[in-house]
Design a protein around this motif. Structure first.
Motif, mmCIF file in Angstrom:
data_model
loop_
_atom_site.group_PDB
_atom_site.id
_atom_site.type_symbol
_atom_site.label_atom_id
_atom_site.label_comp_id
_atom_site.label_asym_id
_atom_site.label_seq_id
_atom_site.Cartn_x
_atom_site.Cartn_y
_atom_site.Cartn_z
ATOM 1 N N UNK A 147 -22.794 -12.778 -10.957
ATOM 2 C CA UNK A 147 -22.990 -12.658 -9.763
ATOM 3 C C UNK A 147 -22.010 -11.681 -8.955
ATOM 4 N N UNK A 148 -20.730 -12.332 -9.482
ATOM 5 C CA UNK A 148 -19.644 -11.807 -8.624
ATOM 6 C C UNK A 148 -18.390 -11.130 -9.244
ATOM 7 N N UNK A 149 -17.949 -10.050 -8.664
ATOM 8 C CA UNK A 149 -16.819 -9.271 -9.286
ATOM 9 C C UNK A 149 -15.672 -9.059 -8.102
ATOM 10 N N UNK A 150 -14.546 -9.430 -8.339
ATOM 11 C CA UNK A 150 -13.451 -9.101 -7.315
ATOM 12 C C UNK A 150 -12.301 -8.396 -7.953
ATOM 13 N N UNK A 151 -11.899 -7.280 -7.770
ATOM 14 C CA UNK A 151 -11.074 -6.215 -8.255
ATOM 15 C C UNK A 151 -10.453 -5.394 -7.272
ATOM 16 N N UNK A 152 -9.259 -4.722 -7.610
ATOM 17 C CA UNK A 152 -8.835 -3.441 -6.843
ATOM 18 C C UNK A 152 -9.340 -2.221 -7.289
ATOM 19 N N UNK A 153 -9.755 -1.489 -6.103
ATOM 20 C CA UNK A 153 -10.089 -0.140 -6.202
ATOM 21 C C UNK A 153 -8.944 0.568 -6.870
ATOM 22 N N UNK A 154 -9.107 1.262 -8.204
ATOM 23 C CA UNK A 154 -8.118 2.178 -8.902
ATOM 24 C C UNK A 154 -7.490 3.148 -8.096
ATOM 25 N N UNK A 155 -8.071 3.591 -7.049
ATOM 26 C CA UNK A 155 -7.489 4.590 -6.059
ATOM 27 C C UNK A 155 -6.647 4.084 -4.795
ATOM 28 N N UNK A 156 -7.507 3.224 -4.235
ATOM 29 C CA UNK A 156 -6.709 2.654 -2.973
ATOM 30 C C UNK A 156 -6.054 1.284 -2.964
ATOM 31 N N UNK A 157 -6.284 0.794 -3.932
ATOM 32 C CA UNK A 157 -5.570 -0.763 -4.307
ATOM 33 C C UNK A 157 -6.460 -1.722 -3.617
ATOM 34 N N UNK A 158 -7.509 -1.226 -2.628
ATOM 35 C CA UNK A 158 -8.151 -2.214 -1.699
ATOM 36 C C UNK A 158 -9.245 -3.027 -2.686
ATOM 37 N N UNK A 159 -9.020 -4.325 -2.411
ATOM 38 C CA UNK A 159 -9.695 -5.256 -3.112
ATOM 39 C C UNK A 159 -11.270 -5.335 -2.810
ATOM 40 N N UNK A 160 -12.029 -5.041 -3.969
ATOM 41 C CA UNK A 160 -13.696 -4.916 -3.628
ATOM 42 C C UNK A 160 -14.116 -6.339 -3.967
ATOM 43 N N UNK A 161 -15.096 -6.879 -3.182
ATOM 44 C CA UNK A 161 -15.618 -8.079 -3.487
ATOM 45 C C UNK A 161 -17.104 -7.899 -3.686
ATOM 46 N N UNK A 162 -17.720 -7.842 -4.853
ATOM 47 C CA UNK A 162 -19.227 -7.485 -4.799
ATOM 48 C C UNK A 162 -19.945 -8.665 -5.491
ATOM 49 N N UNK A 163 -21.146 -8.738 -4.863
ATOM 50 C CA UNK A 163 -22.133 -9.842 -5.154
ATOM 51 C C UNK A 163 -23.272 -9.238 -5.471
ATOM 52 N N UNK A 164 -24.073 -9.928 -6.241
ATOM 53 C CA UNK A 164 -25.469 -9.561 -6.718
ATOM 54 C C UNK A 164 -26.443 -11.093 -6.666
ATOM 55 N N UNK A 165 -27.411 -11.007 -5.802
ATOM 56 C CA UNK A 165 -28.571 -12.201 -5.702
ATOM 57 C C UNK A 165 -28.917 -12.796 -7.052
ATOM 58 N N UNK A 166 -29.312 -13.760 -7.147
ATOM 59 C CA UNK A 166 -29.920 -14.309 -8.283
ATOM 60 C C UNK A 166 -31.216 -13.534 -8.468
ATOM 61 N N UNK A 167 -31.489 -13.209 -9.899
ATOM 62 C CA UNK A 167 -32.916 -12.513 -10.047
ATOM 63 C C UNK A 167 -33.811 -13.558 -10.118
ATOM 64 N N UNK A 168 -35.127 -12.907 -9.865
ATOM 65 C CA UNK A 168 -36.546 -13.682 -9.788
ATOM 66 C C UNK A 168 -36.629 -14.863 -10.666
ATOM 67 N N UNK A 169 -36.383 -14.498 -12.045
ATOM 68 C CA UNK A 169 -36.581 -15.508 -12.994
ATOM 69 C C UNK A 169 -35.853 -16.813 -12.767
ATOM 70 N N UNK A 170 -34.582 -16.772 -12.336
ATOM 71 C CA UNK A 170 -33.939 -17.723 -12.144
ATOM 72 C C UNK A 170 -34.077 -18.527 -10.852
ATOM 73 N N UNK A 171 -34.533 -17.735 -9.694
ATOM 74 C CA UNK A 171 -35.089 -18.465 -8.690
ATOM 75 C C UNK A 171 -36.455 -19.249 -8.808
ATOM 76 N N UNK A 172 -37.275 -18.792 -9.648
ATOM 77 C CA UNK A 172 -38.438 -19.339 -10.244
ATOM 78 C C UNK A 172 -38.285 -20.606 -10.878
ATOM 79 N N UNK A 173 -37.185 -20.442 -11.946
ATOM 80 C CA UNK A 173 -36.692 -21.791 -12.614
ATOM 81 C C UNK A 173 -36.295 -22.807 -11.623
ATOM 82 N N UNK A 174 -35.312 -22.310 -10.698
ATOM 83 C CA UNK A 174 -34.980 -23.479 -9.886
ATOM 84 C C UNK A 174 -36.042 -24.209 -8.968
#
Length: 300
Positions: free
Chosen positions: A269-296
């Motif tokens: 769900x999460x990736x944090x890394x530096x942009x190869x060009x600018x050096x800016x830190x990118x903090x990216x997130x992806x919500x839980x998919x439907x099947x895991x929400x259903x399991x919960x």
């Protein structure tokens, strides 16, 4: 057209451009050689050779675009793009999708869809995977659009400078609500062992940091942060602690959980890394998919 530009603002007298590109910009010898042969490296607007001595204030430009092809058939598909710029594409991979074509999976892979997307959007790029996920693990994957970004991010990956976070639904209630699993993972020899890994002193050091996010009756949602990136690392570590991931037929309770979820309940769900060009830190997130929400919902 993707142009990498840098003004020379700090340099020792007599420094040649080849040395400057390697030391100051961190470019690989392979990229420098390729761009030089294709006459894609300019100083003050003019193509230069790699023994050219640089002066303070001069402007270096490198054209990162390169005619390349890849033996991957383009296929139109719904790709969940989380982030995109001129150097990288980050997508949220669906479960049950292979990342790259293999003998068993020639089509329907993420790479097939990405190639189609590049063609449709007029981008002359091939698929350069920076990260990968198992077929049945969902979540974020980084794809580099050029040799520069692939080299920079691959180096960050190898030095464990890309922070990778996962969410897993596990059996049981963990005694320690957060901690670090530092146990070596080993691939036993012999065909009969297949792809299964085990905890064994002969293996590579493997480190997973975990934290319990939520607890249910007899199960938990756990965040795992990888310090190393071994095959099946999270699945092996959690299973060894007696808390296998739901739906994991290799390290868990087999096929008996098929009515709960059809795959291991693991999501990058999460990736944090530096942009190869600018050096800016990118903090990216992806919500839980439907099947895991259903399991919960079922576990509650």
């Amino acid at each position: 057209m993707s142009i990498l530009e840098k003004q020379v603002d700090n340099i020792e007298k007599g420094t040649k451009i080849r040395e400057y590109l390697k030391v100051e910009l961190g470019l690989s010898t392979r990229l420098i050689r390729s761009a030089s042969l294709d006459k894609r490296i300019f100083v003050n607007g003019e193509v230069v050779k790699m023994n050219r001595v640089l002066n303070l204030g001069e402007v270096i430009k490198i054209d990162l675009a390169k005619d390349e092809s890849q033996d991957i058939a383009p296929e139109k598909m719904d790709i969940d793009i989380v982030y995109e710029d001129e150097d990288i594409l980050v997508v949220n991979k669906k479960p049950f999708m292979v990342v790259h074509p293999t003998k068993s999976y020639q089509s329907g892979t993420l790479a097939n869809g990405v190639i189609y997307y590049f063609m449709e959007s007029g981008q002359n790029c091939i698929v350069r995977l920076v990260s990968r996920l198992d077929m049945n693990t969902s979540g974020l994957i980084i794809i580099a659009k050029n040799q520069f970004s692939h080299g920079m991010l691959s180096k960050e990956m190898s030095e464990n400078k890309v922070e990778k976070k996962y969410l897993a639904l596990i059996h049981g209630i963990m005694k320690e609500k957060q901690g670090t699993i530092d146990l070596p993972i080993y691939k036993p020899e012999g065909i009969e062992n297949g792809i299964r890994r085990v905890i064994d002193e002969r293996g590579q050091r493997s480190i997973t940091h975990y934290k319990v996010v939520e607890e249910y009756d007899e199960s938990s949602l756990v965040e795992c942060k990888l310090e190393t990136g071994r095959t099946h690392q999270i699945r092996v570590h959690l299973s060894h602690l007696g808390h296998p991931i739901y739906g994991d037929t290799l390290y868990g309770y087999g096929d008996e959980e098929g009515d709960l979820i059809k795959r291991q309940a693991l999501h990058a769900y999460g990736l944090d890394f530096k942009s190869p060009r600018s050096g800016e830190v990118l903090s990216l997130r992806a919500n839980l998919p439907d099947d895991m929400n259903e399991l919960i919902k079922k576990l509650k």
